[in-house]
Design an enzyme around this catalytic site. Structure first.
Site, PDB file in Angstrom:
ATOM      1  N   GLY A  15      41.501  42.436  42.501  1.00 24.20           N
ATOM      2  CA  GLY A  15      40.476  43.476  42.460  1.00 24.20           C
ATOM      3  C   GLY A  15      40.225  44.088  43.815  1.00 24.20           C
ATOM      4  N   GLY A  21      36.380  43.383  47.237  1.00 23.59           N
ATOM      5  CA  GLY A  21      37.816  43.166  47.447  1.00 23.59           C
ATOM      6  C   GLY A  21      38.411  44.128  48.450  1.00 23.59           C
ATOM      7  N   TYR A 169      28.271  37.096  30.953  1.00 20.61           N
ATOM      8  CA  TYR A 169      28.617  37.270  32.370  1.00 20.61           C
ATOM      9  C   TYR A 169      28.223  36.020  33.154  1.00 20.61           C
ATOM     10  CZ  TYR A 169      28.722  39.020  37.149  1.00 20.61           C
ATOM     11  OH  TYR A 169      28.982  39.157  38.486  1.00 20.61           O
TER      12      TYR A 169
END
Length: 298
Positions: A15, A21, A169
């Protein structure tokens, strides 16, 4: 102390085309590392590479395609990487999807658990031989303060018995944290010198906050700019976990501010009772079973 000289080091960041990232890739490349930016969208990945090269034309950055929601893509990435490189010094399991509508990966896993945890579990396992053979190597896995209060519901991992986006999540981020700790435990048990560290960025203003597949709406960005720290600060725990030479493995790094939402990186204590040995062992076994990736640690 932080290691400022990463010349000769090979790094993978999942990512890496945006947010934490991207910021990590930029800094680690500045320190001399050869950074493999793993991204699902190659067009966005190339835009990120170009942005880094504009600031630092000596940066050793390259793009490789990786879709963590597709185990065939994970295996293809691992095969392509191992065919070209004989070392892997740092692996940063950064990519993530947050609170999307209910969906599944190519392999039928709930999208958040499948992408955030199982994809990284499989990728790390497939690259384990290179990690073991690289002196001083480490694995950094990003969790979240959303792990607090979360549970691993082994009876509903695919969401078929009910789905709430934020609950799932939290489950995926708890899985990231437990994986990082259990991986380090197993490294130490088998005398492997590689270390595993978990970290989280606090609450950072990144494209993780997407509404489905669309970009973050403008009004949300304005709110986030007020209450959340920028990605340039949110990346600091990741960089600390990746380069701080005093870390022994098994630590959890996050911002030191109120509620660990903002601030400078520091070693943090996870929520009480998080490291449940039974849960960690079961998660590991379920992850190996679902992905078909077995960790050969002997």
């Amino acid at each position: 102390m932080l290691n400022d000289d990463l010349q000769g080091k090979t790094v993978i960041i999942t990512g890496a085309n945006s947010g934490i990232g991207f910021e990590a890739a930029k800094v680690l490349a500045e320190k001399g590392a050869h950074v493999i930016m793993a991204a699902r969208n190659m067009e966005k990945g190339q835009t990120a590479i170009n942005a880094i090269l504009i600031e630092n034309d000596n940066a050793k950055v390259e793009l490789m395609q990786l879709d963590l929601a597709d185990l065939n893509s994970v295996r293809a990435f691992a095969n392509a990487f191992t065919s070209r490189f004989n070392q892997l010094d740092l692996m940063i399991n950064n990519a993530g999807v947050m609170i999307p509508p209910y969906g599944k990966t190519k392999d039928g896993f709930e999208l958040q658990f499948g992408s955030n945890h199982l994809g990284h579990f499989a990728l790390t396992g497939l690259l384990l031989p290179l990690l073991k053979d690289s002196t001083g190597s480490r694995v950094v896995t990003l969790s979240s303060i959303a792990h607090r209060g979360a549970l691993i519901d082994f009876n509903n991992l695919d969401g078929s018995k009910g789905y709430k986006a934020m609950k799932f999540y939290g489950q995926s981020k708890l899985a990231n944290l437990l994986f990082a700790k259990e991986l380090d435990n197993r490294f130490k048990l088998h005398g492997i010198k590689t270390i595993s560290i978990a970290c989280h960025p606090g609450i950072s203003n990144t494209n993780l906050f997407k509404m489905g597949k669309s970009e973050t709406p403008g009004y949300m960005k304005r709110i986030m700019n007020i209450f959340f720290q920028p990605a340039q600060m949110g990346v600091l725990p990741t960089l600390y976990a990746a380069t701080e030479e005093s870390l022994q493995g098994g630590e959890y790094v996050g911002p030191d501010g109120r509620g660990n939402r903002k601030g400078n990186p520091a070693i943090e204590t996870p929520a009480p009772g998080v490291y449940n040995e039974t849960t960690m062992k079961k998660l590991w076994e379920v992850s190996e079973d679902l992905t078909g990736v077995i960790y050969h640690l002997n």
